[in-house]
Design an enzyme around this catalytic site. Structure first.
Site, short mmCIF file in Angstrom:
data_model
loop_
_atom_site.label_atom_id
_atom_site.label_comp_id
_atom_site.label_asym_id
_atom_site.label_seq_id
_atom_site.Cartn_x
_atom_site.Cartn_y
_atom_site.Cartn_z
CD GLU A 176 78.82 63.20 51.10
OE1 GLU A 176 78.38 62.03 51.19
OE2 GLU A 176 78.29 64.05 50.38
N GLY A 191 79.73 58.95 51.45
CA GLY A 191 79.19 59.38 52.74
C GLY A 191 80.19 59.25 53.87
CD GLU A 246 79.46 60.37 46.77
OE1 GLU A 246 80.53 60.72 46.20
OE2 GLU A 246 79.24 60.55 47.98
CB ALA A 288 75.29 56.00 51.37
N1 CAA Z 1 77.75 49.90 50.32
C1 CAA Z 1 77.47 48.61 50.51
N2 CAA Z 1 78.41 47.65 50.55
C2 CAA Z 1 79.69 48.04 50.40
C3 CAA Z 1 80.06 49.38 50.20
C4 CAA Z 1 79.02 50.34 50.18
N3 CAA Z 1 79.26 51.65 50.02
N4 CAA Z 1 81.40 49.45 50.08
C5 CAA Z 1 81.85 48.20 50.21
N5 CAA Z 1 80.82 47.34 50.40
C6 CAA Z 1 80.89 45.88 50.57
C7 CAA Z 1 81.19 45.20 49.26
O1 CAA Z 1 79.99 45.05 48.49
C8 CAA Z 1 81.74 43.88 49.74
O2 CAA Z 1 80.68 43.06 50.15
P1 CAA Z 1 80.56 41.51 49.61
O3 CAA Z 1 81.76 40.86 50.24
O4 CAA Z 1 79.27 41.07 50.18
O5 CAA Z 1 80.64 41.57 48.14
C9 CAA Z 1 82.51 44.28 50.99
O6 CAA Z 1 81.99 45.55 51.40
C10 CAA Z 1 84.00 44.45 50.74
O7 CAA Z 1 84.14 45.36 49.66
P2 CAA Z 1 85.06 45.06 48.37
O8 CAA Z 1 85.11 43.59 48.10
O9 CAA Z 1 84.58 45.93 47.26
O10 CAA Z 1 86.48 45.53 48.93
P3 CAA Z 1 87.72 46.09 48.10
O11 CAA Z 1 88.83 46.18 49.10
O12 CAA Z 1 87.92 45.29 46.86
O13 CAA Z 1 87.29 47.56 47.62
C11 CAA Z 1 86.35 49.78 47.93
C12 CAA Z 1 87.10 48.57 48.56
C13 CAA Z 1 87.24 50.44 46.87
C14 CAA Z 1 86.07 50.74 49.07
C15 CAA Z 1 85.06 49.28 47.27
O14 CAA Z 1 84.33 48.48 48.20
C16 CAA Z 1 84.12 50.40 46.84
O15 CAA Z 1 84.36 51.01 45.81
N6 CAA Z 1 83.05 50.63 47.61
C17 CAA Z 1 82.03 51.61 47.26
C18 CAA Z 1 82.51 53.03 47.50
C19 CAA Z 1 81.45 54.01 47.06
O16 CAA Z 1 81.03 54.06 45.92
N7 CAA Z 1 80.97 54.83 48.01
C20 CAA Z 1 79.96 55.83 47.76
C21 CAA Z 1 78.60 55.33 48.14
S1 CAA Z 1 77.29 56.43 47.66
C22 CAA Z 1 77.20 57.60 48.87
O17 CAA Z 1 77.96 57.58 49.82
C23 CAA Z 1 76.13 58.65 48.71
C24 CAA Z 1 76.27 59.83 49.62
O18 CAA Z 1 76.94 60.78 49.31
C25 CAA Z 1 75.54 59.90 50.86
#
Ligand code: CAA
Length: 259
Positions: A113, A110, A133, A66
């Site tokens: 999921e 998500g 999460e 998400a």
């Molecule tokens: N939401 C919004 N933006 C996101 C994102 C997310 N889930 N995942 C990545 N991005 C964005 C980053 O903020 C970044 O944007 P900027 O360049 O503007 O800073 C861009 O995508 C590239 O990401 P990274 O620089 O972090 O890339 P990376 O290769 O270093 O890392 C990653 C990749 C490990 C996937 C890391 O991006 C990450 O940990 N992302 C979040 C994953 C996460 O926590 N997901 C769960 C979300 S909560 C959810 O999903 C609730 C549910 O159950 C419904």
């Protein structure tokens, strides 16, 4: 075909292909993307020329979850009022045709999921699955605690959900989260080939087979077997059952008419 901003949509033969296309955010699933995805899924489901759907992302990310930036300031009254996640995220469950998730790169939160809501997951060698999460001070909210547990069992699901650890493609295959792992560069071709195979079969039996397998997750064995038998017997009302069995006996290929 409709124009979308965050997804790309095309047909390859009888397979509808939806590609999540928000590369700057690793396909984070914001509201607009989920609205577009829902529309595209329902459009393919209603299209008689399409027999199966492939949902994919980029080589780097199926979807990184998400959209955290969109979600961070949401308040409880607002998310409750809107039933956020709710129906918007579950459109894929309403699709009656098989949906194949073709996952390369990250399928997190998500994203994982969403893949698990699809009927079959094909993983590229570089795929990574996880429910991170817990690192954000929340828990999975689109079925992760339920579907991951059913797929890989309690201990592994618990470990992943409590720590946020990712699983690579080989582990995902060993753990029955995915049907099969394919070389990353061949992921879409393999998914479309699988979709084509399904689309070449009789649509009523494909839809009923999908429905019956899904019921296995939601009911007792006795009820599930009864449900399956009802569907099985009802297929004797189709022309395709006559055609499929006649073709076997006559040693020829069946010519299914989805009737
Ligand atoms: N939401 C919004 N933006 C996101 C994102 C997310 N889930 N995942 C990545 N991005 C964005 C980053 O903020 C970044 O944007 P900027 O360049 O503007 O800073 C861009 O995508 C590239 O990401 P990274 O620089 O972090 O890339 P990376 O290769 O270093 O890392 C990653 C990749 C490990 C996937 C890391 O991006 C990450 O940990 N992302 C979040 C994953 C996460 O926590 N997901 C769960 C979300 S909560 C959810 O999903 C609730 C549910 O159950 C419904």
């Amino acid at each position: 075909m409709a124009e979308y901003g965050m997804i790309l949509v095309e047909t390859q033969g009888r397979v509808g292909v939806i590609r999540l296309n928000r590369p700057q955010a690793l396909n984070a699933l914001c509201d607009r993307l989920m609205d577009e995805l829902g529309q595209a899924l329902l459009a393919f489901d209603a299209d008689d020329a399409v027999g199966a759907i492939v949902l994919t992302g980029s080589e780097k990310a199926f979807a990184a979850g998400a959209d955290i930036k969109e979600m961070r300031d949401r308040t409880y009254p607002a998310v409750y009022r809107d039933d956020w996640i709710g129906e918007k995220w579950e459109t894929v469950l309403r699709v009656r045709k098989p949906v194949i998730a073709a996952v390369a790169g990250f399928a997190l939160g998500g994203g994982c999921e969403l893949a698990m809501m699809c009927d079959i997951i094909l993983a590229a060698e570089n795929a990574k699955f996880g429910q991170p999460e817990i690192n954000l001070g929340v828990i999975p909210g689109a079925g992760g605690t339920q579907r991951l547990t059913r797929a890989v069992g309690k201990s592994k699901a618990m470990e992943m959900i409590l720590t946020g650890r990712m699983m690579d493609a080989a582990e995902a295959e060993r753990s029955n989260l995915v049907a099969r792992v394919v070389p990353t560069g061949q992921l879409l071709d393999e998914a479309v080939k699988l979709g084509e195979r399904i689309a070449s079969l009789s649509a009523p039996s494909v839809a009923m087979a999908k429905e019956a397998v899904n019921v296995a997750h939601e009911t007792t064995l006795r009820e599930g077997v009864r449900f399956e038998r009802r569907l099985f017997l009802s297929l004797f009302a189709t022309e395709d059952q006559k055609e499929g069995m006649a073709a076997f006996v006559e040693k020829r290929k069946p010519n299914f008419r989805n009737a």
